[in-house]
Design a protein around this motif. Structure first.
Motif, PDB file in Angstrom:
ATOM      1  N   ARG A  10       1.473 -29.317  46.493  1.00 43.65           N
ATOM      2  CA  ARG A  10       0.599 -30.393  46.947  1.00 43.65           C
ATOM      3  C   ARG A  10       0.509 -30.373  48.464  1.00 43.65           C
ATOM      4  NH1 ARG A  10      -0.280 -34.183  42.672  1.00 43.65           N
ATOM      5  NH2 ARG A  10       1.079 -33.709  40.902  1.00 43.65           N
ATOM      6  N   ALA A  11      -0.673 -30.672  48.979  1.00 42.88           N
ATOM      7  CA  ALA A  11      -0.886 -30.681  50.423  1.00 42.88           C
ATOM      8  C   ALA A  11      -1.975 -31.694  50.761  1.00 42.88           C
ATOM      9  CB  ALA A  11      -1.277 -29.287  50.917  1.00 42.88           C
ATOM     10  N   HIS A  12      -2.167 -31.905  52.065  1.00 37.87           N
ATOM     11  CA  HIS A  12      -3.193 -32.807  52.572  1.00 37.87           C
ATOM     12  C   HIS A  12      -4.063 -32.058  53.577  1.00 37.87           C
ATOM     13  CE1 HIS A  12      -0.240 -35.688  51.031  1.00 37.87           C
ATOM     14  NE2 HIS A  12      -1.190 -36.603  51.046  1.00 37.87           N
ATOM     15  N   PRO A  13      -5.297 -32.492  53.790  1.00 36.39           N
ATOM     16  CA  PRO A  13      -6.091 -31.916  54.880  1.00 36.39           C
ATOM     17  C   PRO A  13      -5.318 -32.008  56.193  1.00 36.39           C
ATOM     18  CG  PRO A  13      -7.462 -33.313  53.494  1.00 36.39           C
ATOM     19  CD  PRO A  13      -6.053 -33.527  53.029  1.00 36.39           C
ATOM     20  N   LEU A  17      -0.551 -13.360  47.910  1.00 35.05           N
ATOM     21  CA  LEU A  17      -0.782 -14.744  47.519  1.00 35.05           C
ATOM     22  C   LEU A  17      -2.191 -15.166  47.923  1.00 35.05           C
ATOM     23  CD1 LEU A  17       0.574 -17.246  46.260  1.00 35.05           C
ATOM     24  CD2 LEU A  17       1.226 -17.939  48.569  1.00 35.05           C
ATOM     25  N   HIS A  18      -2.964 -15.593  46.933  1.00 33.68           N
ATOM     26  CA  HIS A  18      -4.331 -16.076  47.160  1.00 33.68           C
ATOM     27  C   HIS A  18      -4.395 -17.558  46.818  1.00 33.68           C
ATOM     28  CE1 HIS A  18      -8.581 -16.663  47.148  1.00 33.68           C
ATOM     29  NE2 HIS A  18      -8.742 -16.583  45.845  1.00 33.68           N
ATOM     30  N   THR A  19      -4.890 -18.373  47.758  1.00 38.60           N
ATOM     31  CA  THR A  19      -5.085 -19.802  47.526  1.00 38.60           C
ATOM     32  C   THR A  19      -6.543 -20.007  47.120  1.00 38.60           C
ATOM     33  OG1 THR A  19      -5.428 -20.096  49.916  1.00 38.60           O
ATOM     34  CG2 THR A  19      -3.228 -20.522  49.049  1.00 38.60           C
ATOM     35  N   HIS A  20      -6.782 -19.926  45.824  1.00 33.88           N
ATOM     36  CA  HIS A  20      -8.122 -19.858  45.262  1.00 33.88           C
ATOM     37  C   HIS A  20      -8.901 -21.138  45.559  1.00 33.88           C
ATOM     38  CE1 HIS A  20     -10.884 -18.431  41.869  1.00 33.88           C
ATOM     39  NE2 HIS A  20     -11.350 -19.631  42.197  1.00 33.88           N
ATOM     40  N   GLY A  21     -10.030 -20.990  46.273  1.00 34.43           N
ATOM     41  CA  GLY A  21     -10.928 -22.091  46.560  1.00 34.43           C
ATOM     42  C   GLY A  21     -10.718 -22.747  47.907  1.00 34.43           C
ATOM     43  N   LEU A  22      -9.578 -22.520  48.561  1.00 36.04           N
ATOM     44  CA  LEU A  22      -9.347 -23.157  49.852  1.00 36.04           C
ATOM     45  C   LEU A  22     -10.234 -22.532  50.926  1.00 36.04           C
ATOM     46  CD1 LEU A  22      -5.518 -23.820  50.275  1.00 36.04           C
ATOM     47  CD2 LEU A  22      -7.288 -25.289  49.291  1.00 36.04           C
ATOM     48  N   HIS A  23     -10.751 -23.382  51.812  1.00 42.08           N
ATOM     49  CA  HIS A  23     -11.518 -22.927  52.977  1.00 42.08           C
ATOM     50  C   HIS A  23     -10.530 -22.739  54.122  1.00 42.08           C
ATOM     51  CE1 HIS A  23     -14.810 -22.365  55.743  1.00 42.08           C
ATOM     52  NE2 HIS A  23     -14.402 -23.381  56.491  1.00 42.08           N
ATOM     53  N   VAL A  24      -9.924 -21.551  54.155  1.00 42.48           N
ATOM     54  CA  VAL A  24      -8.894 -21.230  55.143  1.00 42.48           C
ATOM     55  C   VAL A  24      -9.118 -19.810  55.657  1.00 42.48           C
ATOM     56  CG1 VAL A  24      -7.166 -22.814  54.188  1.00 42.48           C
ATOM     57  CG2 VAL A  24      -7.304 -20.468  53.316  1.00 42.48           C
ATOM     58  N   GLN A  64     -10.681 -31.527  57.948  1.00 44.53           N
ATOM     59  CA  GLN A  64     -11.653 -31.978  56.956  1.00 44.53           C
ATOM     60  C   GLN A  64     -11.735 -30.917  55.866  1.00 44.53           C
ATOM     61  OE1 GLN A  64     -15.250 -32.924  59.374  1.00 44.53           O
ATOM     62  NE2 GLN A  64     -15.020 -34.972  58.518  1.00 44.53           N
ATOM     63  N   HIS A  65     -11.223 -31.260  54.716  1.00 44.01           N
ATOM     64  CA  HIS A  65     -11.241 -30.332  53.579  1.00 44.01           C
ATOM     65  C   HIS A  65     -11.396 -31.167  52.316  1.00 44.01           C
ATOM     66  CE1 HIS A  65     -10.129 -27.255  50.681  1.00 44.01           C
ATOM     67  NE2 HIS A  65     -10.139 -26.351  51.639  1.00 44.01           N
ATOM     68  N   PRO A  66     -12.278 -30.778  51.402  1.00 43.59           N
ATOM     69  CA  PRO A  66     -12.414 -31.549  50.168  1.00 43.59           C
ATOM     70  C   PRO A  66     -11.084 -31.667  49.430  1.00 43.59           C
ATOM     71  CG  PRO A  66     -14.193 -29.947  50.366  1.00 43.59           C
ATOM     72  CD  PRO A  66     -13.206 -29.633  51.451  1.00 43.59           C
ATOM     73  N   ALA A  67     -10.832 -32.842  48.875  1.00 46.43           N
ATOM     74  CA  ALA A  67      -9.594 -33.099  48.142  1.00 46.43           C
ATOM     75  C   ALA A  67      -9.853 -32.972  46.649  1.00 46.43           C
ATOM     76  CB  ALA A  67      -9.063 -34.486  48.480  1.00 46.43           C
ATOM     77  N   GLY A  68      -9.037 -32.186  45.992  1.00 50.09           N
ATOM     78  CA  GLY A  68      -9.177 -31.973  44.557  1.00 50.09           C
ATOM     79  C   GLY A  68      -8.210 -30.893  44.123  1.00 50.09           C
ATOM     80  N   THR A  69      -8.504 -30.275  42.994  1.00 49.19           N
ATOM     81  CA  THR A  69      -7.596 -29.298  42.394  1.00 49.19           C
ATOM     82  C   THR A  69      -8.034 -27.875  42.715  1.00 49.19           C
ATOM     83  OG1 THR A  69      -7.047 -30.825  40.605  1.00 49.19           O
ATOM     84  CG2 THR A  69      -6.578 -28.495  40.238  1.00 49.19           C
ATOM     85  N   LEU A 116      -2.606 -25.979  42.932  1.00 50.20           N
ATOM     86  CA  LEU A 116      -2.522 -26.332  44.345  1.00 50.20           C
ATOM     87  C   LEU A 116      -3.438 -27.530  44.535  1.00 50.20           C
ATOM     88  CD1 LEU A 116      -2.908 -23.785  47.331  1.00 50.20           C
ATOM     89  CD2 LEU A 116      -3.214 -26.252  47.503  1.00 50.20           C
ATOM     90  N   ILE A 117      -2.848 -28.692  44.748  1.00 53.27           N
ATOM     91  CA  ILE A 117      -3.607 -29.937  44.759  1.00 53.27           C
ATOM     92  C   ILE A 117      -3.708 -30.455  46.190  1.00 53.27           C
ATOM     93  CG2 ILE A 117      -3.659 -32.321  43.947  1.00 53.27           C
ATOM     94  CD1 ILE A 117      -2.127 -31.314  41.451  1.00 53.27           C
ATOM     95  N   ILE A 118      -4.944 -30.616  46.656  1.00 53.55           N
ATOM     96  CA  ILE A 118      -5.202 -31.227  47.959  1.00 53.55           C
ATOM     97  C   ILE A 118      -5.423 -32.720  47.735  1.00 53.55           C
ATOM     98  CG2 ILE A 118      -6.646 -31.249  50.018  1.00 53.55           C
ATOM     99  CD1 ILE A 118      -5.076 -28.680  49.677  1.00 53.55           C
ATOM    100  N   GLN A 119      -4.590 -33.530  48.362  1.00 56.59           N
ATOM    101  CA  GLN A 119      -4.670 -34.988  48.230  1.00 56.59           C
ATOM    102  C   GLN A 119      -5.146 -35.587  49.543  1.00 56.59           C
ATOM    103  OE1 GLN A 119      -0.980 -35.408  45.030  1.00 56.59           O
ATOM    104  NE2 GLN A 119      -0.900 -36.526  46.955  1.00 56.59           N
ATOM    105  N   ASP A 120      -5.978 -36.611  49.428  1.00 52.31           N
ATOM    106  CA  ASP A 120      -6.483 -37.316  50.600  1.00 52.31           C
ATOM    107  C   ASP A 120      -6.640 -38.782  50.205  1.00 52.31           C
ATOM    108  OD1 ASP A 120      -7.822 -38.393  52.752  1.00 52.31           O
ATOM    109  OD2 ASP A 120      -9.245 -36.740  52.965  1.00 52.31           O
ATOM    110  N   GLU A 121      -5.679 -39.599  50.646  1.00 56.33           N
ATOM    111  CA  GLU A 121      -5.651 -41.000  50.244  1.00 56.33           C
ATOM    112  C   GLU A 121      -6.665 -41.854  51.000  1.00 56.33           C
ATOM    113  OE1 GLU A 121      -2.937 -39.259  51.025  1.00 56.33           O
ATOM    114  OE2 GLU A 121      -1.985 -39.025  49.063  1.00 56.33           O
ATOM    115  N   LYS A 122      -7.401 -41.261  51.951  1.00 56.15           N
ATOM    116  CA  LYS A 122      -8.424 -41.999  52.690  1.00 56.15           C
ATOM    117  C   LYS A 122      -9.836 -41.597  52.279  1.00 56.15           C
ATOM    118  CE  LYS A 122      -5.647 -42.833  56.848  1.00 56.15           C
ATOM    119  NZ  LYS A 122      -5.558 -42.638  58.327  1.00 56.15           N
ATOM    120  N   ASN A 123     -10.060 -40.290  52.097  1.00 55.82           N
ATOM    121  CA  ASN A 123     -11.427 -39.800  51.883  1.00 55.82           C
ATOM    122  C   ASN A 123     -11.595 -38.991  50.599  1.00 55.82           C
ATOM    123  OD1 ASN A 123     -12.427 -40.704  54.555  1.00 55.82           O
ATOM    124  ND2 ASN A 123     -11.000 -39.157  55.322  1.00 55.82           N
TER     125      ASN A 123
END
Length: 690
Positions: free
Chosen positions: A108-111, A147-154, A205-210, A233-240
């Protein structure tokens, strides 16, 4: 912010608590959640080892399987984890817990966070697994990882999401590392052994989701996924993000990794435990590498899907309850319609309702029609003749390999038993004689998402809806609104970009070719007639900031388009315009079978173009994209990863405006290291014979 800080935050989910869960009847085979990714001194640890796992079976005998897979160390922390990490690195994982799930731990991570991950390759070096081979269009290198983080904009460079990097086992000879560097044009930074430390910076700024992660060693991806080597790999964003919505925060969360663990014994042999091997994953490949015997064919590899390393698992829901499901399709090539149907034929009771929050990690944002109930898009049965709204239902319903859905699933108000099923293998059952004659396929769309009974081979997941023992109490029953979803952060739409092209500027045709055109591989899977060639420089150039309209289609079979780093907006499929664009990083590309042919693994397509029109020429999928923020090498490929390993991939370079490509061609080596099979038999493959 480091991963130490991000994992210190508590996940914002609330489950069925205390006495209510204890009061519910115990259900055999209840779905178990993957462990969180463990940490030592602020660094996340991910390790792959050979180990015997047990696949629990809710409806029968458990299955022991010997695989190379991620180990999660259970719930160990601190000194106990350090002790386990210090255990011998070879063999079947000594000193580790015996109750491991065959599923990678959840990260789990955050923007704005940095993923600080120490990745250890604890596999043995094996010449007969192609570990010393360097091929572009032949499965090989099964013990080599990255290691590939599928879908992340990195960033795709250096120690970030760099899929050109090779992490060899600790016991790899130096001569193999030298050949790896030579194969990489002298770039030793792409060749490592033992362990590698990743630092992956997520934008503020990164979309939050799975999202999800998995190894991406070209030539071995399918085998590694077929071994269960993947995790959420779950991106969490408690504001946006969706985590800011009260209904999401109060719901019980279920992480679901749909898997195809492709084990099987050699022909005329009873192997205990079962094993995932080259022949069980690539049945048409020779799997014959210098330094080892030619492997025998595998008898009936497992085709039944599992979830989180479990066969026939059950999710128990209280009548009327709403749960948050984070579903990831990690299979090699299975498309799964996300519909829950009654287990018993003729049962007309309402099924659990699935509402889409996000697709491929990005919130699904759409206009509401006047008078429409303010709820997220609800998935329905497949639409045989879709308009703009119907094709979006089909787009989201049919979950293809690599894709994800964040769903709110609401149980009906009465108890019942429901099944998530994979469709039967598509095939032609009536030969087409002319362009006027319809091409009859089984199963057709009208046969999908129908009440059971569902054969065990097609059963993926069971939902057991039970009556509450008393008042609902803490169980969540709320759903978010579409209006609230529309306010969340998402990338800027490309539909109204001032430089939007009127016709495609990027074209992709997935297909197969014979040894005539790919002699060294004995045939190959191809993109635009070319097998992957990482030694010849980039096969496609994308300029930062430029809006491209892509047109993607299949010449044969079913494929899944995936490109790294940048998502895209799907706007048209076949001749059907979407009512609103859908952000994706992986898209299902329908097959185009020949007259009377049966080379279509998924019938109909999302627009069902062959329903009444005779010949099916496939669906040209059109989408808009921009390469943003990062330069460097990425890849585009089919996420039926057996196709990718056989050459269905392109090396793509992202360049700044006005800049020339920097990836230069270098000498092509297709051989083993000195002393490891030079002059020996070269693997051949028949994968291109689809």
């Amino acid at each position: 912010m480091s991963i130490l800080a991000l994992l210190g935050r508590q996940a914002v989910t609330v489950g069925i608590v205390g006495g209510l869960m204890a009061a519910l009847p115990a259900v055999a085979g209840e779905l178990i959640q993957p462990a969180p990714m463990p940490m030592v001194d602020g660094v996340a640890h991910l390790e792959a080892r050979p180990q015997i796992f047990t696949l629990p079976n809710g409806d029968g005998a458990s299955v022991p399987v010997q695989v190379n897979a991620f180990v999660s160390f259970g719930d160990l922390r601190g000194a106990a984890l350090k002790s386990a990490m210090a255990a011998p690195k070879r063999g079947p994982g000594p000193a580790l817990p015996t109750n491991e799930l065959l599923a990678g731990p959840t990260l789990r991570a955050h923007p704005g966070d940095t993923l600080d991950i120490l990745f250890t390759n604890g596999l043995p070096f094996q010449v007969d697994q192609g570990d010393a081979a360097m091929f572009n269009a032949v499965p090989h290198g099964f013990d080599v990882l990255n290691l590939h983080t599928h879908g992340l904009h990195v960033s795709p460079q250096k120690d970030s999401d760099n899929v050109l990097l090779n992490l060899y086992p600790a016991g790899t000879p130096d001569s193999v590392l030298a050949l790896c560097a030579q194969h990489a044009g002298g770039d030793t930074s792409l060749c490592h052994k033992g362990e590698f430390h990743y630092h992956i910076k997520i934008p503020d700024q990164h979309p939050a989701g799975t999202y999800w992660y998995h190894p991406h060693k070209h030539g071995a991806v399918a085998l590694q996924l077929a071994s269960g080597m993947s995790g959420a790999l779950i991106i969490q964003d408690e504001k946006n993000g969706i985590d800011s919505l009260p209904a999401v925060r109060s719901a019980t969360e279920k992480v679901m990794l749909l898997q195809s663990i492709e084990y099987g014994p050699p022909a005329n042999a009873q192997a205990i435990p079962q094993q995932v091997t080259c022949k069980s994953v690539y049945p048409f490949a020779s799997c014959d590498y210098a330094g080892g015997p030619k492997p025998p064919p595998v008898n009936n590899p497992n085709a039944k899907l599992s979830v989180n390393g479990q066969l026939n698992p059950t999710v128990t829901m209280v009548a009327g309850e709403v749960q948050l499901w984070r579903v990831v399709n990690t299979t090699v090539g299975a498309v799964v319609p996300m519909c829950l149907v009654p287990q018993d034929k003729g049962d007309t009771a309402p099924s659990p309702a699935a509402y889409v929050l996000a697709a491929d990690g990005v919130p699904v944002q759409r206009p509401l029609a006047e008078g429409e109930e303010d709820l997220p898009l609800r998935l329905g049965p497949p639409v045989p003749k879709p308009d703009g709204k119907g094709v979006i239902n089909n787009e989201l319903l049919f979950l293809a390999p690599g894709q994800r859905l964040d769903l709110m699933v609401k149980a009906p108000t009465k108890p019942g038993r429901y099944v998530l099923a994979q469709p039967a293998l598509g095939k032609v059952v009536e030969r087409q004689q002319s362009s006027e004659a319809p091409l009859v396929r089984f199963p057709g769309m009208d046969a999908l998402c129908q009440p059971g009974p569902v054969p065990d081979a097609q059963r993926v997941l069971i939902v057991e809806v039970v009556a509450p023992p008393g008042p609902l109490g803490p169980v969540s029953t709320a759903l978010p609104t579409q209006t609230a979803l529309n306010r969340l952060y998402a990338p800027a739409t490309l539909v109204k970009a001032p430089d939007r092209p009127t016709s495609p500027t990027q074209g992709v045709v997935f297909g197969f070719t014979s040894g005539t055109y790919a002699e060294s591989a004995g045939g190959a899977s191809v993109v635009n007639g070319r097998p992957f060639n990482g030694d010849g420089g980039p096969q496609r150039i994308l300029t930062l900031g430029q809006t491209n309209l892509w047109g993607v289609m299949s010449a044969a079979d079913t494929h899944m388009f995936h490109i790294h780093t940048n998502s895209f907006q799907v706007v048209r499929r076949g001749t059907v315009d979407y009512a609103f664009p859908i952000w994706r990083d992986t898209a299902l590309i329908n097959c185009a079978p020949a007259v009377g042919g049966s080379n279509c693994t998924f019938p109909g397509g999302l627009t069902n173009v062959d329903a009444n029109t005779g010949f099916n020429y496939g669906e040209v999928v059109q989408f808009l994209s921009q390469a943003l923020d990062y330069t460097g090498a990425i890849v585009m490929h089919c996420h039926n990863t057996s196709h990718e390993d056989n050459g269905m991939m392109e090396l793509v370079e992202m360049v700044a405006p006005g800049k020339a490509p920097t990836i230069l061609p270098h000498h092509h080596h297709e051989q083993a290291a000195e002393g490891y099979g030079v002059g020996g038999p070269r693997p051949t493959t028949g994968l291109a014979q689809h």
